[in-house]
Design an enzyme around this catalytic site. Sequence first.
Site, PDB file in Angstrom:
ATOM      1  N   ASP A  49       0.825  -1.203   0.000  1.00 50.04           N
ATOM      2  CA  ASP A  49       0.000   0.000   0.000  1.00 50.04           C
ATOM      3  C   ASP A  49       0.861   1.255   0.000  1.00 50.04           C
ATOM      4  O   ASP A  49       0.346   2.370  -0.118  1.00 50.04           O
ATOM      5  CB  ASP A  49      -0.997  -0.002   1.159  1.00 50.04           C
ATOM      6  CG  ASP A  49      -0.348  -0.033   2.530  1.00 50.04           C
ATOM      7  OD1 ASP A  49       0.886  -0.164   2.615  1.00 50.04           O
ATOM      8  OD2 ASP A  49      -1.087   0.068   3.539  1.00 50.04           O
ATOM      9  N   SER A  50       2.178   1.070   0.069  1.00 44.48           N
ATOM     10  CA  SER A  50       3.116   2.176  -0.134  1.00 44.48           C
ATOM     11  C   SER A  50       2.911   2.809  -1.501  1.00 44.48           C
ATOM     12  O   SER A  50       3.365   3.932  -1.748  1.00 44.48           O
ATOM     13  CB  SER A  50       4.559   1.675  -0.005  1.00 44.48           C
ATOM     14  OG  SER A  50       4.770   0.504  -0.786  1.00 44.48           O
ATOM     15  N   ASP A  88      -1.079  -6.118  -0.329  1.00 44.11           N
ATOM     16  CA  ASP A  88      -1.460  -5.506   0.944  1.00 44.11           C
ATOM     17  C   ASP A  88      -2.968  -5.302   1.040  1.00 44.11           C
ATOM     18  O   ASP A  88      -3.621  -4.926   0.052  1.00 44.11           O
ATOM     19  CB  ASP A  88      -0.805  -4.125   1.082  1.00 44.11           C
ATOM     20  CG  ASP A  88       0.447  -4.149   1.920  1.00 44.11           C
ATOM     21  OD1 ASP A  88       0.674  -5.132   2.646  1.00 44.11           O
ATOM     22  OD2 ASP A  88       1.210  -3.164   1.862  1.00 44.11           O
ATOM     23  N   LYS A 118      -1.245  -9.351   2.810  1.00 40.88           N
ATOM     24  CA  LYS A 118      -0.491  -8.876   3.977  1.00 40.88           C
ATOM     25  C   LYS A 118      -1.358  -7.904   4.754  1.00 40.88           C
ATOM     26  O   LYS A 118      -2.037  -7.063   4.156  1.00 40.88           O
ATOM     27  CB  LYS A 118       0.813  -8.183   3.571  1.00 40.88           C
ATOM     28  CG  LYS A 118       1.631  -7.695   4.792  1.00 40.88           C
ATOM     29  CD  LYS A 118       3.034  -7.239   4.391  1.00 40.88           C
ATOM     30  CE  LYS A 118       3.045  -5.887   3.736  1.00 40.88           C
ATOM     31  NZ  LYS A 118       2.602  -4.802   4.664  1.00 40.88           N
ATOM     32  N   GLU A 120      -1.457  -5.499   8.606  1.00 47.09           N
ATOM     33  CA  GLU A 120      -0.679  -4.943   9.704  1.00 47.09           C
ATOM     34  C   GLU A 120      -1.343  -5.240  11.042  1.00 47.09           C
ATOM     35  O   GLU A 120      -2.567  -5.276  11.148  1.00 47.09           O
ATOM     36  CB  GLU A 120      -0.524  -3.429   9.521  1.00 47.09           C
ATOM     37  CG  GLU A 120       0.243  -3.046   8.263  1.00 47.09           C
ATOM     38  CD  GLU A 120       0.416  -1.539   8.118  1.00 47.09           C
ATOM     39  OE1 GLU A 120       0.067  -0.790   9.065  1.00 47.09           O
ATOM     40  OE2 GLU A 120       0.909  -1.101   7.060  1.00 47.09           O
ATOM     41  N   GLU A 186       9.244  -4.210  10.747  1.00 43.08           N
ATOM     42  CA  GLU A 186       9.639  -2.894  10.233  1.00 43.08           C
ATOM     43  C   GLU A 186      10.140  -1.991  11.352  1.00 43.08           C
ATOM     44  O   GLU A 186       9.465  -1.802  12.361  1.00 43.08           O
ATOM     45  CB  GLU A 186       8.476  -2.214   9.501  1.00 43.08           C
ATOM     46  CG  GLU A 186       8.879  -0.858   8.932  1.00 43.08           C
ATOM     47  CD  GLU A 186       7.898  -0.289   7.921  1.00 43.08           C
ATOM     48  OE1 GLU A 186       8.131   0.845   7.454  1.00 43.08           O
ATOM     49  OE2 GLU A 186       6.901  -0.966   7.594  1.00 43.08           O
TER      50      GLU A 186
END
Length: 277
Positions: A49-50, A88, A118, A120, A186
Amino acid sequence: MSVNSPVRPVMAADILARKGGEPIVCLTAYTTPMARLVDAHCDLTLVGDSLGMVVHGLPTTLGVTMEMMILHGQAVARGTSRSMLVVDMPFGSYEESPAQAFANARRLMAETGCAAVKLEGGQHMAETIRFLVARGVPVMAHIGLTPQAVNALGGYKVQGRGADAERVMEDAIAVAEAGAFSVVLEKVPDGLSQRITQRIAIPTIGIGASAHCDGQVLVLDDMLGLFADFRPKFVKRYGELGASADEAIATYAAEVRARRFPAPEHVFADELKGKAQ
């Protein structure tokens, strides 16, 4: 087996089997041409999602939507044949409930062809990870600095120093026990990253963590040097494509203005002479 048989793509079980072995290589990709380059050398291709910040110029990842992830996931899938494609889950697409997470994970997998998602979060997302895995969705977890929680964390700070180390360790244990096939660490201190890697049974993928993680991931555009002023400590630049592109564009502009481009070899004659054009 025929020499023309298609290459079997990397799967979650293959990544799990790499625990403690040869380091796992992962990079992000957002477009088909870059996906082809990444696919040739990496075990995992991550549509992060970056992309909200890297491609769309957003200030954070919070504005990224499911539609954006699907669009870029489809583009990357067209350039991916051997590496494992992971997409993501964007902010707001999985936090409400395990059922919400499954509905959106199913959509990502169905519409992009990705092999895993993925998400978080640590201990508070363990139930959701377990729910997804039980329903056939491979999950890569992401703990430490979780960019979708940047406002709650007070910025992009290192996580797990001092007394906070226990929380990050417990997050790692929770996602591993919930069934994630790997976990991104991270901006987690070197020593803590090593202890987590030794403690849990699934591969750790570091970004700003430790060389002793089971693998590494970077944002492709960062490691290629596409952004002149963005130089985070944990990124090694393996190229300076931003400077190269700037030079190429400047040369093109100068040649157009000076009428040096197009040159005779770049244009078509009014009449054919010899070879067809």
